[in-house]
Design an enzyme around this catalytic site. Structure first.
Site, PDB file in Angstrom:
ATOM      1  N   GLU A  42       0.839  -1.200   0.000  1.00 35.03           N
ATOM      2  CA  GLU A  42       0.000   0.000   0.000  1.00 35.03           C
ATOM      3  C   GLU A  42       0.878   1.255   0.000  1.00 35.03           C
ATOM      4  O   GLU A  42       2.091   1.184   0.134  1.00 35.03           O
ATOM      5  CB  GLU A  42      -0.904   0.029   1.237  1.00 35.03           C
ATOM      6  CG  GLU A  42      -2.378  -0.245   0.973  1.00 35.03           C
ATOM      7  CD  GLU A  42      -3.094   0.928   0.332  1.00 35.03           C
ATOM      8  OE1 GLU A  42      -2.433   1.903  -0.076  1.00 35.03           O
ATOM      9  OE2 GLU A  42      -4.323   0.880   0.220  1.00 35.03           O
ATOM     10  N   ASN A 129      -5.785   5.810   7.099  1.00 28.78           N
ATOM     11  CA  ASN A 129      -5.660   4.919   5.945  1.00 28.78           C
ATOM     12  C   ASN A 129      -4.935   5.548   4.764  1.00 28.78           C
ATOM     13  O   ASN A 129      -3.984   4.996   4.231  1.00 28.78           O
ATOM     14  CB  ASN A 129      -7.068   4.477   5.532  1.00 28.78           C
ATOM     15  CG  ASN A 129      -7.083   3.493   4.387  1.00 28.78           C
ATOM     16  OD1 ASN A 129      -6.935   3.862   3.231  1.00 28.78           O
ATOM     17  ND2 ASN A 129      -7.266   2.223   4.715  1.00 28.78           N
ATOM     18  N   ASN A 184     -11.853   5.878   2.210  1.00 27.28           N
ATOM     19  CA  ASN A 184     -10.617   5.197   1.835  1.00 27.28           C
ATOM     20  C   ASN A 184      -9.716   6.141   1.048  1.00 27.28           C
ATOM     21  O   ASN A 184      -9.278   7.159   1.577  1.00 27.28           O
ATOM     22  CB  ASN A 184     -10.973   3.926   1.053  1.00 27.28           C
ATOM     23  CG  ASN A 184      -9.885   2.881   1.099  1.00 27.28           C
ATOM     24  OD1 ASN A 184      -8.707   3.181   0.973  1.00 27.28           O
ATOM     25  ND2 ASN A 184     -10.274   1.629   1.267  1.00 27.28           N
ATOM     26  N   ASP A 238     -10.039   1.593  -4.450  1.00 28.66           N
ATOM     27  CA  ASP A 238      -9.112   1.802  -3.329  1.00 28.66           C
ATOM     28  C   ASP A 238      -8.474   3.168  -3.480  1.00 28.66           C
ATOM     29  O   ASP A 238      -9.158   4.177  -3.453  1.00 28.66           O
ATOM     30  CB  ASP A 238      -8.079   0.683  -3.269  1.00 28.66           C
ATOM     31  CG  ASP A 238      -7.514   0.476  -1.865  1.00 28.66           C
ATOM     32  OD1 ASP A 238      -7.377   1.475  -1.132  1.00 28.66           O
ATOM     33  OD2 ASP A 238      -7.198  -0.670  -1.491  1.00 28.66           O
TER      34      ASP A 238
END
Length: 308
Positions: A42, A129, A184, A238
């Protein structure tokens, strides 16, 4: 520092859905895997001053780095407090979401780490996040409950999952959204008049959202609007980034999709793994860098990121 074997993806990188996507492609360019072996990759961010791409392996508790000039990968930080999203501020410093201490940090030029914000009104965040930095220096981040430790005492965390704006100059933190299930990925438009925010609430609710919403950003930092721009029922959006032309590049189940600013899908860059996030960088700014499940891929494109 270890040099890794590199592999071209055998299938063509680009799928043109709308002729407008052809301007974004580089003939015969392939997506190249520069690293593999992660458990969930990520948060890619390009540190231009060092020629480094950094990214997080959340379960591996590590931030890795790839040095473009030498084509080598090394450990940037371990342990790293379950790192997730990363970005770079206007001074070239790394800004990171740390899930374990529920905070946003900044890596200073000397390598030291400054804890910027970890709570609002005395309550800890859920699990920061993704993060972006506006030209005025304000830091905007999403805070779903992914990665939140279930054993935390009742009342210790904020209620609900929201997006926040933090001003490092004053220390003020403000909640700017109120109706997300799982906020997100987020990104500003090139002129910063718009903020795009993904809601991946379908991971927790059977009828939950998986869509991208578009907000107008006021001079005081307040958001308005919030209409759904792109929806993907049954899929997974995402992280995303805008390029200098306002096109939206988004990590999805089948790789990276490129959308016209009005939400029209114009093309894909297919990967063999689900793409979580992406950024633009490289020495010339035209390298698309993508974290995808266990691996990291790079591909040359005819586009550049909207923010340095």
């Amino acid at each position: 520092m270890v040099a890794l074997p590199l592999k071209e993806i055998e299938t063509p990188a680009f799928e043109v859905i709308d002729p407008r996507f052809e301007a974004c492609t580089v003939p015969d360019a392939g997506a190249r895997r520069i690293w593999s072996g992660g458990r969930w990759a990520e948060g890619p961010a390009w540190l231009a001053s060092q020629g480094l791409l950094v990214w997080s392996d959340i379960p591996g508790d590590t931030i890795w780095s790839w040095h473009e000039a030498s084509d080598t990968v090394s450990t940037f930080r371990y342990p790293a407090n379950s790192p997730n999203g990363n970005t770079v501020d206007r001074s070239g410093r790394l800004v990171s979401c740390e899930q374990t201490p529920h905070r946003i940090t900044r890596t200073e030029t000397d390598g030291s780490i400054t804890s910027l914000v970890d709570r609002i009104e005395g309550r800890r965040f859920q699990s920061p996040n993704d993060v972006v930095v506006k030209s005025d220096g304000s830091i905007w981040f999403s805070d779903p409950s992914y990665g939140r430790k279930a054993e935390r005492p009742a009342g210790a965390d904020v209620e609900g999952c929201h997006v926040y704006r933090f001003d490092p100059a004053t220390g003020a933190v403000r909640q700017v959204t109120h109706d997300f299930v799982m906020p997100n990925g987020l990104a500003f438009s090139p002129d910063e008049s718009l903020l795009y925010i993904v809601d991946t609430g379908s991971t927790h609710l059977a009828d939950g959202p998986n869509h991208l919403r578009r907000f107008r950003v006021g001079a005081d930092g307040a958001l308005s609007g919030g209409e759904v721009l792109i929806a993907e029922p049954g899929g997974h959006f995402d992280g995303l980034r805008a390029d200098t032309e306002g096109r939206l590049w988004m990590g999805t189940d089948d790789g990276v999709r490129c959308y016209w600013p009005d939400g029209t899908l114009i093309g894909r860059l297919r990967l063999p793994e689900r793409a979580a996030n992406l950024t633009f960088g490289g020495a010339d700014g035209h390298l698309l860098m993508m974290t995808a499940t266990t691996s990291v891929y790079v591909c040359r494109v005819n586009a550049a990121g909207a923010t340095p």
